[in-house]
Design an enzyme around this catalytic site. Sequence first.
Site, PDB file in Angstrom:
ATOM      1  N   ASP A  23       0.739  -1.422  -0.005  1.00  0.00           N
ATOM      2  CA  ASP A  23       0.047  -0.044   0.366  1.00  0.00           C
ATOM      3  C   ASP A  23       0.580   1.224   0.236  1.00  0.00           C
ATOM      4  OD1 ASP A  23      -2.439   1.928   0.344  1.00  0.00           O
ATOM      5  OD2 ASP A  23      -1.720   1.848   2.370  1.00  0.00           O
ATOM      6  N   SER A  24       0.281   2.304   0.162  1.00  0.00           N
ATOM      7  CA  SER A  24       1.359   4.226  -0.655  1.00  0.00           C
ATOM      8  C   SER A  24       1.441   4.030   1.190  1.00  0.00           C
ATOM      9  CB  SER A  24      -0.085   4.625  -0.902  1.00  0.00           C
ATOM     10  OG  SER A  24      -1.460   5.044   0.091  1.00  0.00           O
TER      11      SER A  24
ATOM     12  N   TYR B 121      -0.970   8.577  -2.492  1.00  0.00           N
ATOM     13  CA  TYR B 121      -0.095   8.744  -3.762  1.00  0.00           C
ATOM     14  C   TYR B 121      -1.553   8.763  -4.511  1.00  0.00           C
ATOM     15  CZ  TYR B 121       2.932   3.891  -3.392  1.00  0.00           C
ATOM     16  OH  TYR B 121       3.747   3.292  -3.698  1.00  0.00           O
ATOM     17  N   GLY B 122      -3.046   9.502  -3.921  1.00  0.00           N
ATOM     18  CA  GLY B 122      -3.680   9.454  -5.022  1.00  0.00           C
ATOM     19  C   GLY B 122      -4.279  10.947  -5.609  1.00  0.00           C
TER      20      GLY B 122
ATOM     21  N   CYS C  88      -3.781  -1.429  -1.730  1.00  0.00           N
ATOM     22  CA  CYS C  88      -4.305   0.529  -1.977  1.00  0.00           C
ATOM     23  C   CYS C  88      -5.151   0.776  -3.236  1.00  0.00           C
ATOM     24  CB  CYS C  88      -2.944   0.908  -2.879  1.00  0.00           C
ATOM     25  SG  CYS C  88      -2.982   2.480  -3.064  1.00  0.00           S
ATOM     26  N   ASN C  89      -6.522   1.579  -3.709  1.00  0.00           N
ATOM     27  CA  ASN C  89      -6.826   2.110  -4.382  1.00  0.00           C
ATOM     28  C   ASN C  89      -6.812   2.582  -5.613  1.00  0.00           C
ATOM     29  OD1 ASN C  89     -10.017   0.553  -3.920  1.00  0.00           O
ATOM     30  ND2 ASN C  89      -9.016   0.821  -1.934  1.00  0.00           N
ATOM     31  N   THR C  90      -5.672   3.559  -5.661  1.00  0.00           N
ATOM     32  CA  THR C  90      -5.636   4.548  -6.165  1.00  0.00           C
ATOM     33  C   THR C  90      -3.983   3.631  -7.435  1.00  0.00           C
ATOM     34  OG1 THR C  90      -5.228   5.722  -4.854  1.00  0.00           O
ATOM     35  CG2 THR C  90      -3.247   6.488  -6.725  1.00  0.00           C
TER      36      THR C  90
ATOM     37  N   GLU D  67      -2.875   9.309   8.192  1.00  0.00           N
ATOM     38  CA  GLU D  67      -1.478   8.707   7.809  1.00  0.00           C
ATOM     39  C   GLU D  67      -0.981   8.893   9.233  1.00  0.00           C
ATOM     40  OE1 GLU D  67       0.221   6.696   6.178  1.00  0.00           O
ATOM     41  OE2 GLU D  67      -1.010   5.619   4.843  1.00  0.00           O
TER      42      GLU D  67
ATOM     43  N   CYS E 264     -11.374   2.944  -0.595  1.00  0.00           N
ATOM     44  CA  CYS E 264      -9.866   3.330  -0.348  1.00  0.00           C
ATOM     45  C   CYS E 264      -9.634   2.360   0.826  1.00  0.00           C
ATOM     46  CB  CYS E 264      -9.456   4.549   0.521  1.00  0.00           C
ATOM     47  SG  CYS E 264      -7.651   4.918  -0.021  1.00  0.00           S
ATOM     48  N   THR E 265      -8.676   1.746   1.048  1.00  0.00           N
ATOM     49  CA  THR E 265      -8.203   0.787   2.392  1.00  0.00           C
ATOM     50  C   THR E 265      -8.017   1.958   3.695  1.00  0.00           C
ATOM     51  OG1 THR E 265      -6.084   0.871   1.312  1.00  0.00           O
ATOM     52  CG2 THR E 265      -7.284  -1.401   0.603  1.00  0.00           C
ATOM     53  N   HIS E 266      -8.039   3.013   3.367  1.00  0.00           N
ATOM     54  CA  HIS E 266      -7.457   3.721   4.950  1.00  0.00           C
ATOM     55  C   HIS E 266      -9.404   3.653   5.213  1.00  0.00           C
ATOM     56  CE1 HIS E 266      -3.664   4.590   2.628  1.00  0.00           C
ATOM     57  NE2 HIS E 266      -3.027   5.463   4.065  1.00  0.00           N
TER      58      HIS E 266
END
Lengths: 269, 269
Positions: free
Chosen positions: A9-10, A41-42, A72-74, A151, A183-185
Site C-alpha cells: 500500500d501507499s 498516492y491519490g 491500495c485503490n489508487t 496516515e 480506499c483501504t484507509h
Amino acid sequence: MQQAIAILDSGVGGLTVAKEVMRQLPLEKIMYFGDTARTPYGPREPDEVIRFTHQIVSYLLQFQPKMVVIACNTATAVALEEIRSRLTIPVVGVIHPGARAAIKNTRSGRIGVIGTEGTIKSGAYELALRQITPHIEVVSQACPAFVPLVEKGLFHTPEAHAAVAQSLRQFQQIPMDCLILGCTHYPFLRDTIAEVMGPKVNLISSADETAREISTVLYHKGLLATTNSMQVHQFFCSGDPWIFKKIAQEWLNEEIKVTPVVWQVPHIS
Amino acid sequence: MQQAIAILDSGVGGLTVAKEVMRQLPLEKIMYFGDTARTPYGPREPDEVIRFTHQIVSYLLQFQPKMVVIACNTATAVALEEIRSRLTIPVVGVIHPGARAAIKNTRSGRIGVIGTEGTIKSGAYELALRQITPHIEVVSQACPAFVPLVEKGLFHTPEAHAAVAQSLRQFQQIPMDCLILGCTHYPFLRDTIAEVMGPKVNLISSADETAREISTVLYHKGLLATTNSMQVHQFFCSGDPWIFKKIAQEWLNEEIKVTPVVWQVPHIS
C-alpha cells in the site's frame, strides 16, 4: 518454509486488508509493505503510481511470495493489469472485490463510491461495476481529506469527524443502498462514515471483501496454507518506522517488528 | 457463440443460484439441469450421488460450457473434487462460497449450518470452515423436511411454516450470529427461516455467495462475458417438465422453455 502473501500500500491503509486477512485466513503468513515515505498516492500522476508500485513489487518478490495483493485503490486503478501481466503468481487488487460485493448487496441498483482523487478520476469502479452489470447506476465522490488524517493516526478525533461530515454533506443527500469505501484507509474512519451516511446505507469495505477474495483465489489455485507453522508476519515501510509501528500496532492490536526500507533514489513530494 | 455457465442440481434448488447469477452477472448465458426424476439427493448414498453428478456433467459437456457449477450442496460435498480433477474448465461448488462468507461475517466465531442429511453427515461445511479458520465453532442440523416441500412448490404455505418452525425449534436456542443455508433449496424458505431464527442471526445464502464466487473465478480466468448477445438461457430436467417449469417461472419471474431429458437407465427411488 511457508510462502507469504505480499500486501502493499501507499502507507498504512492496506493494514485494513492485512487485518482482515489475519482474521479470515489465520493460517496465512503476511508480508506487508507501506510506502509511507511517498504517501499519499491519490493526488499523484498515474505514471508515477505505476513506477512506485513496480518498485515495491520488485522489492517484495525477493522473498518469493505466493501472491501479490495491491491493497491500495489508487495503485489498483492504474497498475493492476500491468503488474498482473508481468507476474506468474496471482495478483489481487482491491477494486473488483468491492465492486462484486456491492453488486451482490444492492437492491436499488444505485451504488455510491468514495475514494481518493486518483481512484475517482480513473473511473475504475464505474468500469469494474459496469463491465459486470451494465445497467448499474454509480455515484462517486473524491474525499482527499481522509488519507492524510489516517496516515497521521488522527482517526478517532473530533477533527476527523468534522472532515468526514464536511466531505459527505452533499453526497449523503443522494439515495443509495450501498456505499463502497473505495480506499483501504477508509475503514479506519468507518464508524464516523456510517454515522454520517445513516443506517440505510450498507458500507462495503474493500478490505473485508478483498480478504475474502484472496481466500477464494488461493483456494481455487490450491495455494491455501494448510498448517499453522507459527508464522511471523513481516512489515516494511519506507518512511518513519516509529509512526508506522504505532499506527499498525493500534490497528492490528498486536506487537509487530518493522523493517525500514530506504529507497535509493528518494522521492520528496 | 457465447459459452454458457452450466449449473446443475438434484432438482429446483439450484434455481436459487441461477437466479442470482442472472442478477449479478446479467451478461452471462446459463444452462441449467434439474435432476427432478431423482430428487432428493440428500438421503442417497455418496456413490450414487457421485454417479448421478457425473452423468449430468457428461450430458452438459456436449454443449461446451465454460464453467460447471454444482449447485447442490449434497453433490458438492461428495463429488466436487472428483469432478474438478476430471475437467479442464473451472468447477465451482456451493459449500466453500458459503463458508467463506460466514467467516467474513461472523464476529462471535460460532457459525450454524443447516442442510440435507447427506450434507450434514458428510461434515463438508465443518471441513471447509476449519480448513481456513481452525478455531471456528460449528453447530449443524439436518432438515430433511425442507427439500420435498420446495420440490412440490409448497414454499409459501402454512405447511412450510409449520415444518420450518418444528425443525428449528431446538436449534434456534443455540447462540450464533451466522447461519449458513447449506442447501440451495433453502432460499425458497428464507423468509420463514429468518422469522424463526430471529433478527440477530445473519442468514448466509450459499446461492448468493456462489454467484459472487462464480463472478470472481470468471474474472480471474479472463472468462467473463463482455457483451450482451441477447442470450437465451436453457433449462433441462429429468422429471415432469410442467412442474419444473411452473416452479422455475415463479421463482425466476420470467418465461422459460424446458427440455425434458429421459435417462436411458431410469432410476426409481
